[in-house]
Design an enzyme around this catalytic site. Sequence first.
Site, PDB file in Angstrom:
ATOM      1  N   ASP A  88      33.390 -34.227  14.244  1.00  0.00           N
ATOM      2  CA  ASP A  88      34.280 -35.243  13.675  1.00  0.00           C
ATOM      3  C   ASP A  88      35.752 -34.975  13.985  1.00  0.00           C
ATOM      4  O   ASP A  88      36.140 -33.863  14.322  1.00  0.00           O
ATOM      5  CB  ASP A  88      34.143 -35.248  12.140  1.00  0.00           C
ATOM      6  CG  ASP A  88      32.828 -35.867  11.679  1.00  0.00           C
ATOM      7  OD1 ASP A  88      31.938 -36.075  12.515  1.00  0.00           O
ATOM      8  OD2 ASP A  88      32.717 -36.136  10.463  1.00  0.00           O
ATOM      9  N   HIS A 100      33.561 -29.915  13.465  1.00  0.00           N
ATOM     10  CA  HIS A 100      34.793 -30.662  13.778  1.00  0.00           C
ATOM     11  C   HIS A 100      35.397 -30.248  15.121  1.00  0.00           C
ATOM     12  O   HIS A 100      35.586 -29.056  15.363  1.00  0.00           O
ATOM     13  CB  HIS A 100      35.822 -30.460  12.666  1.00  0.00           C
ATOM     14  CG  HIS A 100      35.416 -31.058  11.350  1.00  0.00           C
ATOM     15  ND1 HIS A 100      34.579 -30.394  10.473  1.00  0.00           N
ATOM     16  CD2 HIS A 100      35.695 -32.252  10.789  1.00  0.00           C
ATOM     17  CE1 HIS A 100      34.380 -31.173   9.421  1.00  0.00           C
ATOM     18  NE2 HIS A 100      35.044 -32.308   9.576  1.00  0.00           N
TER      19      HIS A 100
END
Length: 411
Positions: free
Chosen positions: A217, A362
């Site tokens: 993400d 991430h």
Amino acid sequence: MIKIIMITKSDKIIIGFFVAIVLSAISGISFAFIKAGLSNNSTQSSSENEVNQNKDYQESKNIENNLSVIPPPRRKQTISTNQLLKQEEEKFIQASQYFNEADRLLTEARGQNNSQSAISLLNEAQKNLEQANNIMKEFEPNSPYHKSAQDYINYIPFYADSINQWKNYFTKLDSHQARNHPWEAITDNSNFIDLTYHNKQSVMAKAKKQSVVLTFDDGPSPQYTEPILDILRKYNVKATFFVVGSQVSQHCAIVQRIYSEGHEIGNHSYTHPWMGRISDEEQQQEIFQTQAIIENCIGSKPRWFRSPYASQNESTLKIAHQAGLNTALWTIDTEDWRKTSTTNSIIQKALNYNRNNIILMHDGVEPNPNFKHPSASLSRSNTVQSLDTIIQRLQDKGFQFVTISEAFSNY
Ligand SMILES: [Zn+2]
């Protein structure tokens, strides 16, 4: 008479000056008088006023005497300052523990398949958050912990909101009696997949067997996305990247590389807001604008949406559905975004379960300058460094890496 009444401006100054001299003379005389009386240590005074002044002096003398009994002031001050700092530190640690516990309970609640246990966990989370807030508010502006406490205080309302939204969500699911296909209650469409925590077991059980979905993400970011892509290419592993629209507009070339190497691109909003805290119109803009900018960059629209911070309400699901998106959170948070995370802690979390999972990692740092999570790290180096081991170990266990659409292609 008239002459006396009509006082000119300059006269006023002269009179004022004269009055000031007289007053200061009087006070000077009385001061000298008091001083003389005190130096004799006399308790006898000719007026009541002087008796009171003498009392005041005695009191101040007593205080002075008491002070002289106290050990050298500098030493005393150092000890008490240290003690005070220690107390402040302990208080701050306690408050951040309450905050972290609220965070943990919120995550645990989202993972429940039973609405009642979810709601009771959410109530616990709320209590912990209130405790954190109450203690954080106690730090005075001169405390070394004041600024950090303020960071928490600013962030707490977001968590409070999120807790309430998930409470509503679970309450709603119960009232709709749609526990197996809860998204039907919201969208009237059984083809729509809402991979929230609540459905994870029933939905994940239907995902491709022995499959793992790696998700990244908050990118694309030149610093971390490219090294992650290199590692994925080395193992011929496909992953899913939930990109932020505003980042795509700056780094379209990286998104093109992700896409051309066979990975899936998901929509992670335009500005990375707490979706549950913005208006329906704003949510619409966040989702649709990102669909458009991704399509503009790679010529294809995403099929999945993930809410930043897992903050979402019914409108989020409806709007995502209108945009032709399914929604997905994750089933394992590697917590690579935390300041306290290490390469080892990320690996441990990613390998914690022997079942189908959607793993959250991430490749970008917090893209929204307005929301700095007090526990968030500004580096994703640990993520990059843990990836080799995670892929190797999962492959050793027989897991296959698939994109999120591949995982549910037979759904
Ligand atoms: Zn995010």
